[in-house]
Design an enzyme around this catalytic site. Structure first.
Site, PDB file in Angstrom:
ATOM      1  N   CYS A  38      23.324   5.217  -7.910  1.00 36.09           N
ATOM      2  CA  CYS A  38      22.881   5.980  -8.910  1.00 36.09           C
ATOM      3  C   CYS A  38      22.587   7.247  -8.724  1.00 36.09           C
ATOM      4  O   CYS A  38      22.760   7.819  -9.914  1.00 36.09           O
ATOM      5  CB  CYS A  38      21.776   5.980  -9.346  1.00 36.09           C
ATOM      6  SG  CYS A  38      19.689   6.058  -7.820  1.00 36.09           S
ATOM      7  N   CYS A  83      19.372   4.427  -0.665  1.00 40.89           N
ATOM      8  CA  CYS A  83      18.480   3.989  -0.898  1.00 40.89           C
ATOM      9  C   CYS A  83      17.258   4.557  -1.008  1.00 40.89           C
ATOM     10  O   CYS A  83      17.356   4.369  -0.318  1.00 40.89           O
ATOM     11  CB  CYS A  83      19.121   2.894  -1.787  1.00 40.89           C
ATOM     12  SG  CYS A  83      17.871   2.458  -3.388  1.00 40.89           S
ATOM     13  N   LYS A 114      35.444  16.159  -3.055  1.00 42.18           N
ATOM     14  CA  LYS A 114      34.346  15.076  -3.772  1.00 42.18           C
ATOM     15  C   LYS A 114      33.467  14.888  -2.591  1.00 42.18           C
ATOM     16  O   LYS A 114      34.004  15.205  -2.498  1.00 42.18           O
ATOM     17  CB  LYS A 114      36.654  14.027  -3.412  1.00 42.18           C
ATOM     18  CG  LYS A 114      35.906  12.673  -3.653  1.00 42.18           C
ATOM     19  CD  LYS A 114      37.223  12.121  -3.358  1.00 42.18           C
ATOM     20  CE  LYS A 114      38.127  11.827  -4.077  1.00 42.18           C
ATOM     21  NZ  LYS A 114      39.905  11.249  -3.541  1.00 42.18           N
ATOM     22  N   CYS A 161      23.044   3.917  -2.021  1.00 43.54           N
ATOM     23  CA  CYS A 161      22.287   4.490  -3.321  1.00 43.54           C
ATOM     24  C   CYS A 161      23.756   4.535  -4.366  1.00 43.54           C
ATOM     25  O   CYS A 161      24.692   4.951  -3.801  1.00 43.54           O
ATOM     26  CB  CYS A 161      22.502   6.135  -3.532  1.00 43.54           C
ATOM     27  SG  CYS A 161      22.234   6.647  -5.006  1.00 43.54           S
TER      28      CYS A 161
END
Length: 115
Positions: free
Chosen positions: A81, A90, A62, A79
């Site tokens: 994405c 990010c 994880k 971030c």
């Protein structure tokens, strides 16, 4: 199949011939296959199951990052994405990801309240 008589429709005077079936069957098959393909294409455009994280800490069961609020300063941009080269921060990679996929993901922004 040429021996099977095709009944005429009594009220209209219209009769179905072998030529009608020769045309109707391929048209029905093409329509059915076309409907299936369109349905399959449209159903694939929704949410897809699969991995979101394709390359970050893949050896870990994880991926978790923890930060103390005191260490953040006035603002931190994280971030969401999984495409950032500076992950967990990010770098704006979501913009390209959104253009390519039609997604709408953006960063998580944490900032201190103004007093």
């Amino acid at each position: 199949m040429s021996q099977i008589p095709i009944p005429a429709l009594p009220s209209s005077g219209f009769s179905l011939t072998k030529e009608h079936f020769v045309v109707a069957v391929p048209v029905a098959v093409v329509a059915a296959v076309g409907g299936f393909l369109v349905s399959h294409y449209l159903s694939g455009r929704g949410c897809k199951k699969g991995q979101v994280n394709t390359c970050i800490s893949k050896d870990s069961p994880k991926v978790v990052h923890s930060f103390d609020m005191e260490d953040i300063g006035t603002k931190a941009v994280y971030c969401r994405c999984w495409k950032s080269k500076k992950f967990p921060y990010c770098d704006g990679a979501h913009a390209k990801h959104n253009d390519e996929t039609g997604d709408n993901v953006g960063p998580l922004i944490i900032k201190k309240k103004d007093a």
